[in-house]
Scaffold this motif. Structure first.
Motif, PDB file in Angstrom:
ATOM      1  N   ALA A 395      25.974  45.413 -17.061  1.00 30.33           N
ATOM      2  CA  ALA A 395      25.771  44.498 -18.038  1.00 30.33           C
ATOM      3  C   ALA A 395      24.417  43.871 -17.821  1.00 30.33           C
ATOM      4  CB  ALA A 395      26.855  43.251 -18.017  1.00 30.33           C
ATOM      5  N   SER A 396      24.141  43.839 -16.351  1.00 27.84           N
ATOM      6  CA  SER A 396      22.735  43.266 -15.956  1.00 27.84           C
ATOM      7  C   SER A 396      21.593  44.226 -16.373  1.00 27.84           C
ATOM      8  CB  SER A 396      22.772  43.040 -14.439  1.00 27.84           C
ATOM      9  OG  SER A 396      23.829  42.300 -13.926  1.00 27.84           O
ATOM     10  N   LEU A 397      22.105  45.696 -16.270  1.00 32.19           N
ATOM     11  CA  LEU A 397      20.868  46.478 -16.455  1.00 32.19           C
ATOM     12  C   LEU A 397      20.582  46.369 -18.196  1.00 32.19           C
ATOM     13  CD1 LEU A 397      22.369  49.759 -14.876  1.00 32.19           C
ATOM     14  CD2 LEU A 397      20.325  48.675 -14.323  1.00 32.19           C
ATOM     15  N   MET A 398      21.587  45.931 -18.888  1.00 29.33           N
ATOM     16  CA  MET A 398      21.082  46.017 -20.278  1.00 29.33           C
ATOM     17  C   MET A 398      20.573  44.479 -20.818  1.00 29.33           C
ATOM     18  SD  MET A 398      24.527  47.353 -22.323  1.00 29.33           S
ATOM     19  CE  MET A 398      25.819  46.401 -21.651  1.00 29.33           C
ATOM     20  N   ALA A 399      20.576  43.511 -19.910  1.00 26.79           N
ATOM     21  CA  ALA A 399      20.158  41.992 -20.192  1.00 26.79           C
ATOM     22  C   ALA A 399      18.809  41.723 -19.993  1.00 26.79           C
ATOM     23  CB  ALA A 399      21.110  41.096 -19.112  1.00 26.79           C
ATOM     24  N   ARG A 400      18.359  40.754 -20.870  1.00 29.66           N
ATOM     25  CA  ARG A 400      17.070  40.133 -20.641  1.00 29.66           C
ATOM     26  C   ARG A 400      16.931  39.476 -19.491  1.00 29.66           C
ATOM     27  NH1 ARG A 400      12.731  38.353 -24.475  1.00 29.66           N
ATOM     28  NH2 ARG A 400      13.800  39.559 -25.972  1.00 29.66           N
ATOM     29  N   GLY A 401      16.016  39.805 -18.368  1.00 31.59           N
ATOM     30  CA  GLY A 401      15.719  38.887 -17.460  1.00 31.59           C
ATOM     31  C   GLY A 401      16.396  39.356 -16.199  1.00 31.59           C
ATOM     32  N   THR A 402      16.641  38.711 -15.221  1.00 33.02           N
ATOM     33  CA  THR A 402      17.178  38.903 -13.751  1.00 33.02           C
ATOM     34  C   THR A 402      18.169  38.345 -13.567  1.00 33.02           C
ATOM     35  OG1 THR A 402      14.787  39.408 -13.053  1.00 33.02           O
ATOM     36  CG2 THR A 402      16.380  39.220 -11.186  1.00 33.02           C
ATOM     37  N   SER A 403      19.224  39.037 -13.412  1.00 33.07           N
ATOM     38  CA  SER A 403      20.733  38.642 -12.979  1.00 33.07           C
ATOM     39  C   SER A 403      20.818  38.541 -11.576  1.00 33.07           C
ATOM     40  CB  SER A 403      21.740  39.580 -13.845  1.00 33.07           C
ATOM     41  OG  SER A 403      21.685  39.427 -15.168  1.00 33.07           O
ATOM     42  N   GLU A 404      21.975  37.692 -11.234  1.00 30.73           N
ATOM     43  CA  GLU A 404      22.318  37.607  -9.656  1.00 30.73           C
ATOM     44  C   GLU A 404      23.948  38.156  -9.583  1.00 30.73           C
ATOM     45  OE1 GLU A 404      21.477  33.544  -8.743  1.00 30.73           O
ATOM     46  OE2 GLU A 404      19.819  33.659 -10.066  1.00 30.73           O
ATOM     47  N   ILE A 405      23.955  39.329  -8.967  1.00 34.40           N
ATOM     48  CA  ILE A 405      25.349  39.359  -8.651  1.00 34.40           C
ATOM     49  C   ILE A 405      25.873  39.196  -7.161  1.00 34.40           C
ATOM     50  CG2 ILE A 405      27.265  41.369  -8.720  1.00 34.40           C
ATOM     51  CD1 ILE A 405      25.390  42.608 -10.790  1.00 34.40           C
ATOM     52  N   TYR A 406      26.829  38.320  -7.328  1.00 35.29           N
ATOM     53  CA  TYR A 406      27.242  38.030  -5.811  1.00 35.29           C
ATOM     54  C   TYR A 406      28.398  38.536  -5.360  1.00 35.29           C
ATOM     55  CZ  TYR A 406      23.876  33.922  -6.259  1.00 35.29           C
ATOM     56  OH  TYR A 406      22.811  33.325  -6.461  1.00 35.29           O
ATOM     57  N   GLU A 407      28.662  38.743  -4.085  1.00 31.11           N
ATOM     58  CA  GLU A 407      29.826  39.489  -3.511  1.00 31.11           C
ATOM     59  C   GLU A 407      29.650  40.858  -3.728  1.00 31.11           C
ATOM     60  OE1 GLU A 407      30.920  37.894  -1.584  1.00 31.11           O
ATOM     61  OE2 GLU A 407      31.725  35.859  -2.065  1.00 31.11           O
ATOM     62  N   PRO A 408      28.647  41.364  -3.439  1.00 26.67           N
ATOM     63  CA  PRO A 408      28.177  42.760  -3.828  1.00 26.67           C
ATOM     64  C   PRO A 408      28.716  43.746  -2.948  1.00 26.67           C
ATOM     65  CG  PRO A 408      26.141  42.148  -2.883  1.00 26.67           C
ATOM     66  CD  PRO A 408      27.040  40.796  -3.116  1.00 26.67           C
ATOM     67  N   GLY A 409      29.534  43.141  -1.825  1.00 22.75           N
ATOM     68  CA  GLY A 409      30.337  43.870  -0.579  1.00 22.75           C
ATOM     69  C   GLY A 409      31.430  44.578  -1.416  1.00 22.75           C
ATOM     70  N   TYR A 410      32.005  44.056  -2.355  1.00 23.61           N
ATOM     71  CA  TYR A 410      33.189  44.785  -3.254  1.00 23.61           C
ATOM     72  C   TYR A 410      32.585  46.170  -3.770  1.00 23.61           C
ATOM     73  CZ  TYR A 410      36.128  40.597  -3.150  1.00 23.61           C
ATOM     74  OH  TYR A 410      37.095  39.498  -2.817  1.00 23.61           O
ATOM     75  N   ILE A 411      31.342  46.100  -4.148  1.00 15.31           N
ATOM     76  CA  ILE A 411      30.711  47.322  -4.839  1.00 15.31           C
ATOM     77  C   ILE A 411      30.455  48.407  -3.719  1.00 15.31           C
ATOM     78  CG2 ILE A 411      28.816  48.406  -6.079  1.00 15.31           C
ATOM     79  CD1 ILE A 411      28.455  45.438  -6.977  1.00 15.31           C
ATOM     80  N   ASP A 412      30.206  47.710  -2.370  1.00 16.53           N
ATOM     81  CA  ASP A 412      29.986  48.839  -1.462  1.00 16.53           C
ATOM     82  C   ASP A 412      31.281  49.535  -0.997  1.00 16.53           C
ATOM     83  OD1 ASP A 412      27.610  47.844  -1.114  1.00 16.53           O
ATOM     84  OD2 ASP A 412      27.910  46.690   0.257  1.00 16.53           O
ATOM     85  N   ARG A 413      32.540  49.195  -1.249  1.00 18.09           N
ATOM     86  CA  ARG A 413      33.875  49.704  -0.950  1.00 18.09           C
ATOM     87  C   ARG A 413      33.890  51.228  -1.690  1.00 18.09           C
ATOM     88  NH1 ARG A 413      38.646  47.440  -3.042  1.00 18.09           N
ATOM     89  NH2 ARG A 413      39.053  49.468  -2.338  1.00 18.09           N
ATOM     90  N   GLY A 414      33.245  51.266  -2.750  1.00 24.53           N
ATOM     91  CA  GLY A 414      33.349  52.504  -3.473  1.00 24.53           C
ATOM     92  C   GLY A 414      32.294  53.117  -3.859  1.00 24.53           C
TER      93      GLY A 414
END
Ligand code: UD1
Length: 435
Positions: A395-414
């Protein structure tokens, strides 16, 4: 030797301490190589405990779930040489443990594969109920029923899963539902049983086939993996093997969706295109071009993306793990999409976050109705689980502007080095500490 003291688990370490910053609006272009499969790795690594000799696993993704399993095998007493991103050599002979710590069990869902592996290895296992993504109730009744059908006593007491037997006999296992986890667990336990096992209504996912191939490469006798009846003839001895796990189907799919989301043109190398047929068909239906090559897929956007309906199914249907990234993509497709989640009951939490970016989404039980908007705008958001995190990146790659994604540690699991891979394709994405 792998030194577990030196390795700080990244997920545990990074929770609440980091955020990703993603600036949207860049079409992804170029080539990228997919990593080894997470869901295969987390089954194959516990399977090394069944071996009577050392064995080596290659093409493992450098992700938190694999780090956790290296720690768990070490905790059980196995000798583990682990070069993240390269290989893991396991000598299971010194392993005497039959249980693992609550902390390690909580680090990943697949810690419950230690039950099947230890039951097959030494006839006894005690594993705290596992952690993993909170996407539904995720019961383990079919795992326990499967162990019982092949001659073990199995149950759950005080948050500990236990399985025990004098001698596994093998037997007929009839699963009430198709379950990946229980199919893996029974395969692990049954391959060294004294008798034969037949699993009916087995899961057919590519990683079930890969696990069977790994076990067979050590001398196991498993036939029918990839169909809904798996036959296992128990053997006494498994010899050492060197085995490379298959590429990650879900990472491949996430990158395909990222290309579609950004209007990009990318080639994903090192994948198995037939594993992606359900997703490819849906992207084609949206108007996105997908071209299969031998071990690569090109995803190429021309024109506007159309709304579609998606219903998750067991393999070879549309995978639930790609439902979250796909529903993020659909928030900007022209028209109304209906997404039905049939596998897990709480797998739409990412849509609550994406709604904050201006998406028009209504969730009713297991159905999400998504009316495509012409544009999303950036927002601060929190990843609630692994694939939800991937959906927020899309979603952030599609959005206008800079998004902040908290808890990216979940993404590192996989996802192995997800920022590096996306940056190599032209995305603007980075991570920074949360002060
Ligand atoms: C695996 C995958 C996960 C994927 C899921 C479905 C791994 C490590 N994880 O998870 O990425 O999303 O398959 O493709 O491979 N169920 C029961 N009783 C049981 C077991 C399962 O009711 O004993 C239910 C679950 O709640 C769920 C469904 O069966 O509704 C499917 O679960 P299952 O296939 O077992 O998923 P996992 O193995 O947890």
């Amino acid at each position: 030797m792998y030194n577990r003291q030196k390795e700080i688990p990244r997920e545990v370490n990074s929770l609440g301490k980091e955020r990703m910053l993603v600036t949207g609006g860049h079409a992804l272009e170029g080539q990228v190589r997919v990593s080894g499969g997470k869901n295969t790795a987390v089954a194959v690594i516990p399977a090394t405990l069944l071996c009577n000799e050392p064995c080596t696993i290659e093409n493992l993704p450098d992700i938190e779930d694999v780090h956790a399993l290296a720690d768990i095998l070490t905790e059980l007493g196995a000798r583990v040489e682990y070069e993240p991103g390269k290989m893991m050599r396991v000598d299971p002979r010194p392993a005497e443990g039959i249980s693992i710590s609550y902390h390690n069990a909580q680090r990943l869902r697949a810690s419950y594969y230690l039950l099947g592996a230890l039951l097959g290895r030494c006839g006894k296992a005690k594993i705290p109920t596992p952690g993993g993504c909170e996407i539904g109730t995720r019961p383990v009744d079919q795992h326990l029923k499967g162990f019982q059908a092949i001659g073990a006593e199995a149950g759950e007491i005080g948050g500990i899963l236990t399985a025990e037997c004098e001698q596994l006999t093998g037997g007929d296992v009839f699963f009430d539902i198709v379950t990946v986890g229980a199919t893996v667990n029974v395969m692990l336990a049954a391959c060294k049983a004294k008798g034969n096992t037949v699993i009916y209504n087995a899961a057919k996912e590519p990683h079930i086939v890969d696990l069977a191939n790994f076990l067979n490469s050590m001398g196991a006798r498993i036939r029918g993996a990839g169909t809904d009846i798996i036959r296992i003839r128990g053997v006494q001895y498994l010899h050492g093997s060197t085995y490379a796990v298959i590429p990650d189907q879900i990472e491949t799919g996430t990158l395909m969706i990222a290309a579609a989301a950004t209007g990009g043109d990318i080639i994903i190398n090192g994948c198995i295109p037939t594993h992606m047929d359900a997703l490819s068909a849906k992207l084609l239906e949206m108007g996105v071009k997908v071209t299969d090559q031998d071990d690569a897929i090109r995803v190429h956007v021309v024109g506007q993306r159309r709304a579609i309906n998606v219903k998750t199914q067991v393999y070879p249907g549309f995978p639930t793990d790609l439902q979250q990234p796909m529903s993020a993509l659909l928030t900007t497709a022209k028209g109304t999409s209906i997404v039905t989640e049939t596998i897990f009951e709480q797998r739409f939490r990412h849509l609550d976050e994406i709604r904050r970016m201006g998406a028009h989404v209504r969730v009713m039980g297991r159905t999400a109705i998504i009316e495509g908007v012409s544009e999303l705008y950036s927002a601060p958001m929190t990843a609630t689980d692994l694939r939800a995190g991937a959906a927020l990146i899309i979603a952030s790659l599609m959005a206008r502007g800079t998004s902040e994604i908290y808890e990216p540690g979940y993404i590192d699991r996989g996802y192995e080095h997800i920022e590096d891979k996306l940056r190599s394709l032209g995305a603007e994405i980075r991570r920074e500490p949360v002060l």
